[in-house]
Design an enzyme around this catalytic site. Structure first.
Site, PDB file in Angstrom:
ATOM      1  N   LYS A 159      21.715  12.516   1.392  1.00 34.75           N
ATOM      2  CA  LYS A 159      21.659  11.396   2.338  1.00 34.75           C
ATOM      3  C   LYS A 159      21.960  11.902   3.739  1.00 34.75           C
ATOM      4  CE  LYS A 159      23.555   6.672   2.851  1.00 34.75           C
ATOM      5  NZ  LYS A 159      24.523   5.695   2.305  1.00 34.75           N
TER       6      LYS A 159
ATOM      7  N   SER B  65      26.649   0.734  -1.217  1.00 38.77           N
ATOM      8  CA  SER B  65      25.480   1.462  -0.716  1.00 38.77           C
ATOM      9  C   SER B  65      24.847   2.439  -1.695  1.00 38.77           C
ATOM     10  CB  SER B  65      25.826   2.217   0.572  1.00 38.77           C
ATOM     11  OG  SER B  65      25.721   1.343   1.668  1.00 38.77           O
TER      12      SER B  65
ATOM     13  N   SER C 292      22.729   1.077   1.509  1.00 42.03           N
ATOM     14  CA  SER C 292      22.088   1.904   2.513  1.00 42.03           C
ATOM     15  C   SER C 292      21.484   3.196   1.988  1.00 42.03           C
ATOM     16  CB  SER C 292      23.107   2.259   3.605  1.00 42.03           C
ATOM     17  OG  SER C 292      24.139   3.082   3.067  1.00 42.03           O
TER      18      SER C 292
END
Lengths: 497, 102, 476
Positions: free
Chosen positions: A79, A178, A154
């Site tokens: 990420k 997330s 996210s």
């Protein structure tokens, strides 16, 4: 079966027995990325050359007969809010668009040490603030089960990469859901470990008391493999936990005898899709059939948890994001005075959701409001922890939904922040209490979209979560779940819609 | 209870050093009023005598030994700085009001 | 109307650690800009702080030296504000749960001792440093930032508003510096900025119990400027008040060049620091034994030492003061006194020739071996050398560290005494100076002094003057 369709465990086995080389494995994933990513857009930065280079290194080390980590040669996606040495780390924000960290996050250093080639940096909501990956300053990521829908967020990029075979494993981060919420919206397994179990050093802070790095994988066992690598004490993170790290792979074999499972009855929560509740109930029956004792547990503060979260997280964020001022790194706007430069840099560099949260947080901490907002929320946090303590006196594991609905449509909630916040309602109290929590596929909605279950355990009980996750996998005829991606063929080479 | 964030926007935006366009301010006033209205629901809970939780980790801080470790070379330390001069980071004029808060 | 002046001080000092408070970067002063920096002290995204044990020890030691009450549980908070020298846009500091509360310092003021109370002592991190193009911060076209200093451990000491003049504030600050130097926690150099002082100052009509509106004075870079700035500010406020005006709450800067305070008035409410507990650091929990051990290893502090020196060595108050002005001088005296227990003579030599020679040769007292001075004074007392030789030897001893005893032996510098050694010299001088001998015989006493001088010149002053006199008289 092609290489990119295999689990990390299977790839690890084939690499260790030298049936395949890491270069072959990495090439397979890179080809898959070329094929799929232009449409779904999971990656902000792709690093094919770097990945092939480290694959080559691992292959020659293996040729020399060196003892390697089980995950050596297995590629991974990271990420883009996790710092990578000399590799752009943007947090999907204009303000960090060209930021190049001079250091590796502790977890990234661990991946490199183990010899895991990094395929690229994945898309997210700007600074991990969001539940749909639409808040990326660059582009949204699409849900592979229905490209008109969001993948959740996210960690949308990491989740989509794993769901579609662009990466066998990915690192995500979870502040208030997330990892778990997008994992459930895309049909993969996502683990949020106990707060402090995985070092946060190098994870760009959103809300420090809640942020936690975790795993995205197609199976619970793969999650265990990755946890073995990233969990543990880090002298660079004062909040990391010194407890010994178990072998997460060991003892994952089924056997639910005497497991006490609490089926969560949420307090006042609107907007639950009835099919989600049905899937959770079905999962409870499955557990019961296999020897677990299931009872009901109420977490009456779930709704208040959401309110407390949307004060605590923005408050910490308003402070954590103060450093983006155009002085030492990142985007810098012109200004004839320092104040003008600061305000313009931040006004132009941050997106709408980040600005909203900075505003709420600044307000909640400001003179005259601190007690009523921030301090009160921290007290509610104590009440929520007590709820969990109470629940874990009776149960070993709590079972609920990882998201109140399946994936929603792109743009559906972008104009209504409150509705967007509500999509994390199932995930937030675990975060506030610091509990480990796992999202695992829980069947399909009548629309064909995947649904996710959420399992929560006592601190440091990640293994119990993975074991139960594995149980659910074994109840299914086909596993892992793979979206068909029919739309790729329908649209031919035309990726733009 | 109606709650209007509108009159707070300018003050909070200045505290946070965020320059906002007029339409942005308007939109934000509405959205933040709604969000804060929901957030204020925690006021319904009785928290008398409850200690706040600022850390979920219930252990004391760890201390490291006082040993010097290598710093970053200058080019790496300042690599990302938008404006540099002679090994320093360069910033615009500092106003009186900025100076005052120090 | 007469006004009472009320002054409270806020003192910051950098602690003497090798590495910074939260990272391993060096704290060395004077390095090239931005070369003592890492992801942590530059506030790079994703970096995290970890406490330096030594910084905690030094902070506790300082608090103990100032008689503060150590709080075994304390917490760190973020103080949020934007400034280019503050890398994270917050300073990690302590707000409502400081490391130590209370405390005091006994300060010798004009009217004897006065106890100045402290409110709190806490630990925080230092900011970077700004260099301004042009004359001063205001009006500069741009500024340059150096983060080498960012993250050095900083101790903040806040006094009660209990001082009443610039002079008192200065005396307090000087005493505080001595105590902290004794405790070995900081080098306390105001000129390098490792000791800094801000003041809150207000006036009220004498007899009133309500505090007046205060002004905060900053940028005072020496002990002298603390006194000057506060005296200036007293006069300024007096003028405002007696003119029927009222003092505005404000921050002023001391302008060293023009010897005046300048108002820095910001927009209202600009400083709302939004303190909240630092989530990246767990609370600081100290063991009782940790604090007790530091208390035990705390050196004797100046006021205690003064009392003891007076008692143990029979020194006067002023003499004891001189010896405690710095820890090393007192240490020197006490070590020398062990080997040479003639305390009053030792003190005279230390105060006089030794300090003079140290100044002349730009040496520090800790560079000198106290036993050498003791040996020198013994030689003098035994009569092996005379006073002028002793003074010369002391100068050499300070310059080169040479042992006076060895110098005497090597160079044959002992005093020439005894009939056997002096008689030939006396006979020679009588033979060579018949005129003077004649003059003496005729009752001119001066002539004897002339002859003594001749022998002294020939022996470079080493002849025993009493015996020489006696022999000359005898022979003439």
């Amino acid at each position: 079966m092609r290489l990119y369709e295999m689990t990390a465990a299977e790839l690890s086995r084939r690499l260790q027995s030298r049936e395949v080389s890491s270069a072959e494995v990495v090439r397979s994933f890179l080809e898959r990325i070329d094929e799929v990513d232009p449409y779904l857009r999971a990656f902000i930065t792709r690093t094919p050359d770097l990945a092939l280079k480290s694959a080559g290194e691992i292959d020659s080390r293996r040729m020399r007969g060196e003892t390697l980590h089980p995950l050596a040669g297995v590629p991974i996606a990271v990420k883009d809010n996790i710092s990578t040495l000399a590799l752009r780390t943007t947090c999907a924000s204009r303000i960090l668009e060209n930021y190049i960290p001079p250091f590796d996050a502790t977890v990234v250093a661990a991946l490199k040490k183990a010899g895991m080639p990094i395929l690229g940096k994945t898309n997210l909501d700007e600074f991990a603030m969001g539940s749909s990956t639409e808040n990326s300053a660059f582009f949204p990521t699409r849900n592979p089960w229905d490209p008109g829908r969001v993948p959740g967020g996210s960690s949308g990029g990491s989740v989509v990469a794993v769901a579609t075979g662009m990466a066998p494993l990915a690192l995500g981060s979870d502040t208030g859901g997330s990892i778990r919420q997008p994992a459930s919206l895309c049909g993969v397994t996502g683990l949020r470990p106990t707060y402090g179990r995985v070092s946060r050093y190098g994870l760009v802070a959103f809300a420090s008391s809640l942020d936690q790095i975790g795993t995205v994988s197609t199976t619970a066992f793969d999650g265990a493999l990755l946890m073995n690598l990233i969990a543990g004490y880090d002298p660079l993170d004062s909040t990391s936990l010194p407890e010994e790290v178990p072998d997460y792979r060991a003892g994952l074999e089924p056997g639910l005898d005497k497991l006490r499972v609490g089926l969560i009855r949420y307090g006042r929560v609107d907007g639950f899709d009835p099919e989600v509740t049905e899937a959770v109930n079905k999962a409870a029956s499955m557990l019961e059939e296999h020897g677990a004792k299931v009872g009901e547990v109420s977490l009456p503060l779930t709704d208040y948890g959401l309110s407390a979260y949307y004060l605590i997280a923005p408050s910490e964020a308003s402070s954590n994001l103060g450093r983006y001022d155009g002085v030492r790194y990142g985007f810098c706007a012109d200004g004839d005075s320092i104040e003008a430069m600061f305000s313009r840099t931040r006004g132009e560099g941050f997106g709408a959701e980040v600005k909203r949260r900075i505003m709420i947080g600044t307000y909640a901490l400001s003179a005259g409001y601190y007690d009523a907002y921030y301090l009160k929320a921290m007290k509610v946090r104590t009440l929520i922890r007590r709820d969990y303590e109470k629940a874990f006196k009776k149960f070993d594991l709590l079972l609920g939904a990882a998201s109140p609905t399946p994936a929603f449509k792109l743009g559906e909630k972008t104009e209504d922040p409150l509705q967007m916040y509500l999509s994390d309602v199932c995930n937030i109290t675990d975060s506030l209490a610091g509990m480990p929590s796992l999202a695992v596929p829980g069947g399909f909605h009548s629309s064909g979209l995947p649904l996710g279950l959420q399992l929560t355990a006592r601190p440091m009980q990640e293994k119990l979560l993975l074991k139960t996750g594995r149980f659910f996998e074994e109840q299914r005829a086909e596993y892992p779940l793979r979206p068909s991606l029919d739309f790729l063929e329908e649209r031919g080479g035309d990726y733009e819609i | 209870m109606p709650f209007d964030f509108g009159k707070e926007v300018d003050h909070v935006a200045r505290l946070a050093r965020l320059s906002l366009e007029e339409d942005e301010k308007e939109r934000m006033a509405g959205q933040l009023s709604d969000i804060l209205k929901t957030a204020r629901r925690i006021q319904e809970l009785d928290t008398t005598g409850i200690e706040p939780t600022s850390h979920v980790t219930e252990r004391p801080a760890v201390l490291r030994e006082d040993r010097v470790r290598p710093s970053l070379p200058l080019d790496k330390a300042l690599r990302n700085a938008p404006r540099r001069e002679k090994g320093f980071v360069k910033v615009p004029r500092i106003t009186v009001s900025e100076q005052d808060q120090k | 109307m007469k006004y009472e002046v009320i002054i409270g001080l806020e003192i910051h000092l950098e602690l003497l650690t090798a590495s910074k408070l939260f990272c391993g970067c060096s704290t060395a002063f004077g390095r090239e800009p931005n070369t003592n920096c890492c992801p942590v002290c530059l506030g790079l995204p994703g970096s995290l702080p970890v406490f330096n044990r030594r910084a905690i020890e030094l902070a506790v030691t300082a608090a103990l030296a100032l008689n503060s009450e150590i709080r075994l549980w304390s917490r760190f908070d973020r103080k949020n504000y934007f400034y280019p020298d503050l890398p994270k846009a917050y300073q990690v500091s302590q707000y409502d749960q400081p490391l130590a509360r209370g405390g005091y310092l006994e300060v010798d003021v004009a009217v004897g001792k006065r106890r100045i109370n402290l409110e709190r002592v806490h630990l925080e991190e230092e900011a970077g440093k700004l260099v301004h193009a042009g004359h001063s911060i205001i009006g500069s076209g741009y500024s340059l930032v150096d983060y080498n200093r960012a993250g050095i451990p900083l101790l903040e000491i806040v006094t009660a508003p209990e001082m009443h003049s610039g002079r008192e504030a200065r005396l307090f600050l000087e005493d505080l510096r001595t105590v902290l130097l004794y405790a070995g926690v900081s080098d306390c150099k105001m000129e390098e900025g490792s000791l800094r002082c801000d003041a809150n100052i207000s006036l009220r009509p004498e007899g009133s119990s309500i505090l007046g509106t205060k002004a905060e004075v900053k940028n005072m870079n020496s002990f002298r400027s603390v006194e000057l700035a506060l005296d200036y500010e007293v006069q300024r406020q007096e003028k405002v008040l007696s003119g029927g005006g009222s003092v505005v709450q404000e921050t002023c800067h001391w302008d060293e060049e023009n010897k005046q305070t300048i108002t820095l008035r910001g927009k209202e409410g600009s400083s709302d620091y939004r303190y909240f507990p630092e989530p990246d650091l767990l609370p600081l929990v100290l063991e009782n034994t940790f604090v007790e051990d530091l208390g035990r290893s705390l050196p004797e502090l100046p006021s205690e030492r003064r009392e003891r020196l007076r008692e143990q060595y029979g020194l006067e108050k002023e003499e004891a003061f001189l010896l405690t002005a710095n820890r090393e001088l007192g240490d020197f005296f006490e070590k020398a006194a062990k080997a040479y227990p003639v305390y009053d003579n030792l003190f005279n030599w230390v105060q006089g020739d030794l300090l003079y020679q140290l100044r002349e040769n730009d040496k520090k007292v800790e560079e000198i071996d106290p036993n050498l001075l003791a040996g020198l004074l013994q030689l003098l007392d035994e009569g092996s050398i005379n006073r002028p030789v002793a003074k010369e030897l002391l100068a050499e001893m300070v310059q080169s560290g040479a042992d006076p005893k060895e110098m005497v032996r090597e160079r044959g510098l002992e005093r020439i005494s005894g009939r056997d050694r002096l008689l030939p010299l006396v006979e020679q001088v009588i033979a060579e100076n018949p005129e003077a001998v004649e003059n003496y015989r005729q009752g001119k006493n001066k002539a004897l002094a002339f002859l003594v001088g001749k022998v002294m010149a020939a022996t470079k002053g080493r002849a025993d003057p009493a015996e020489l006199n006696r022999l000359l008289k005898e022979k003439i």
